[in-house]
Write a protein that holds these residues in place. Structure first.
Motif, short mmCIF file in Angstrom:
data_model
loop_
_atom_site.label_atom_id
_atom_site.label_comp_id
_atom_site.label_asym_id
_atom_site.label_seq_id
_atom_site.Cartn_x
_atom_site.Cartn_y
_atom_site.Cartn_z
N GLN A 57 -6.12 5.77 -2.21
CA GLN A 57 -6.02 4.75 -0.98
C GLN A 57 -6.17 3.26 -1.85
O GLN A 57 -5.79 2.23 -1.45
CB GLN A 57 -6.92 4.68 0.03
CG GLN A 57 -8.54 4.76 -0.50
CD GLN A 57 -9.09 6.23 -0.49
OE1 GLN A 57 -8.36 6.83 -0.97
NE2 GLN A 57 -10.32 6.04 -0.14
N LYS A 58 -6.56 3.23 -3.08
CA LYS A 58 -6.65 1.97 -3.69
C LYS A 58 -5.51 1.86 -4.65
O LYS A 58 -5.53 0.63 -5.03
CB LYS A 58 -7.73 2.02 -4.71
CG LYS A 58 -9.19 2.02 -4.04
CD LYS A 58 -10.40 1.95 -5.06
CE LYS A 58 -11.74 1.80 -4.10
NZ LYS A 58 -12.68 0.94 -4.60
N ARG A 59 -4.56 2.81 -4.85
CA ARG A 59 -3.55 2.60 -5.44
C ARG A 59 -2.41 1.69 -4.70
O ARG A 59 -2.47 1.89 -3.73
CB ARG A 59 -3.11 4.05 -5.89
CG ARG A 59 -4.05 4.60 -7.34
CD ARG A 59 -3.43 5.94 -7.50
NE ARG A 59 -2.70 5.58 -8.75
CZ ARG A 59 -1.73 6.48 -9.32
NH1 ARG A 59 -1.40 7.78 -8.75
NH2 ARG A 59 -1.14 6.22 -10.10
N ARG A 60 -1.33 1.23 -5.57
CA ARG A 60 -0.61 0.30 -4.88
C ARG A 60 0.89 0.64 -5.32
O ARG A 60 0.95 1.20 -6.60
CB ARG A 60 -0.65 -1.06 -5.26
CG ARG A 60 -1.97 -1.82 -4.33
CD ARG A 60 -1.85 -1.65 -2.91
NE ARG A 60 -3.07 -2.18 -2.36
CZ ARG A 60 -4.01 -1.21 -1.93
NH1 ARG A 60 -3.81 0.01 -1.70
NH2 ARG A 60 -4.93 -1.95 -1.14
N LYS A 104 -8.15 6.86 -10.42
CA LYS A 104 -8.23 5.75 -9.09
C LYS A 104 -8.04 6.74 -7.75
O LYS A 104 -7.45 7.53 -7.57
CB LYS A 104 -7.30 4.67 -9.15
CG LYS A 104 -7.44 3.72 -9.90
CD LYS A 104 -8.73 2.70 -9.77
CE LYS A 104 -8.99 1.88 -11.06
NZ LYS A 104 -9.99 1.04 -10.97
N LYS A 119 0.91 -1.12 0.01
CA LYS A 119 -0.05 -0.21 -0.11
C LYS A 119 0.81 1.35 -0.04
O LYS A 119 1.91 1.24 0.35
CB LYS A 119 -0.83 0.00 1.25
CG LYS A 119 -1.85 -1.09 1.34
CD LYS A 119 -2.84 -0.93 2.34
CE LYS A 119 -4.03 -1.91 2.24
NZ LYS A 119 -4.77 -1.93 3.42
N GLU A 150 -3.92 -0.20 -9.85
CA GLU A 150 -4.32 -1.29 -9.03
C GLU A 150 -3.65 -2.63 -9.25
O GLU A 150 -3.06 -2.77 -10.40
CB GLU A 150 -5.86 -1.69 -9.56
CG GLU A 150 -6.60 -2.70 -8.98
CD GLU A 150 -8.09 -2.74 -9.35
OE1 GLU A 150 -8.86 -3.64 -8.73
OE2 GLU A 150 -8.40 -2.40 -10.58
#
Length: 176
Positions: free
Chosen positions: A98-101, A95, A55, A118
């Motif tokens: 908080q959804k990105r990695r 996006k 994360k 993602e």
């Protein structure tokens, strides 16, 4: 350099397939990569190029750098530069943050965290589904794409992250 190694592995897989030497008795050769998305497109990174998936860690902004260089994070005692791939390519992500990695790459003394939209996990493909003659989904990423796997009408572009972090523009993060 990494592209030649990748192509060589595909050639070896093809020779094995012709000789009937499948992987784990499958009767055909298989390729595994880490799937992820950028700007709504599916990409794959060769499994050997990614050391970790995170994360987005807390990071410290660095003054005087390009906007795509988000900052530095301390990851288990190592300083990890965090870079947004889409911003580097002159694009923006749609996006939620908080959804990105972050894909962590440790390649020839280069330690970098590359932000993607993602992560889709490990993806397995038959080498029969690979094509080198595939046009990249957008021009800014063309030089980093090394063919694609096409399965069930869906294209998965192979993105060589090692080539990305060796790019002279990437290595010069100082703002002009």
């Amino acid at each position: 350099m990494a592209a030649r190694g990748f192509i060589k592995l595909l050639e070896i897989a093809e020779r094995s397939k012709r000789r009937g030497l499948g992987l784990l008795g499958q009767g055909e050769s298989a390729w595994t990569g880490v799937g992820f998305t950028l700007a709504g497109e599916n990409f794959l990174a060769p499994i050997g190029e990614i050391t970790e998936i995170l994360k987005t860690p807390r990071y410290t902004l660095v003054p005087g750098v390009e906007s795509w260089m988000r900052g530095l994070a301390n990851v288990r005692g190592r300083l990890l530069p965090i870079t947004d791939i889409l911003l580097f390519l002159g694009r923006k992500s749609s996006k939620q943050e908080q959804k990105r990695r972050v894909l962590v790459v440790d390649h020839e003394e280069m330690f970098a965290g590359l932000v993607v939209d993602e992560v889709l996990g490990m993806q397995h493909f038959s080498t029969q589904d690979y094509s080198i003659d595939v046009k990249a989904p957008f021009t800014e990423i063309t030089q980093f794409v090394q063919g694609a796997f096409i399965r069930d009408g869906q294209t998965w572009y192979v993105l060589l992250l090692s080539r990305f972090i060796e790019d002279p523009r990437f290595l010069k993060a100082a703002a002009a």
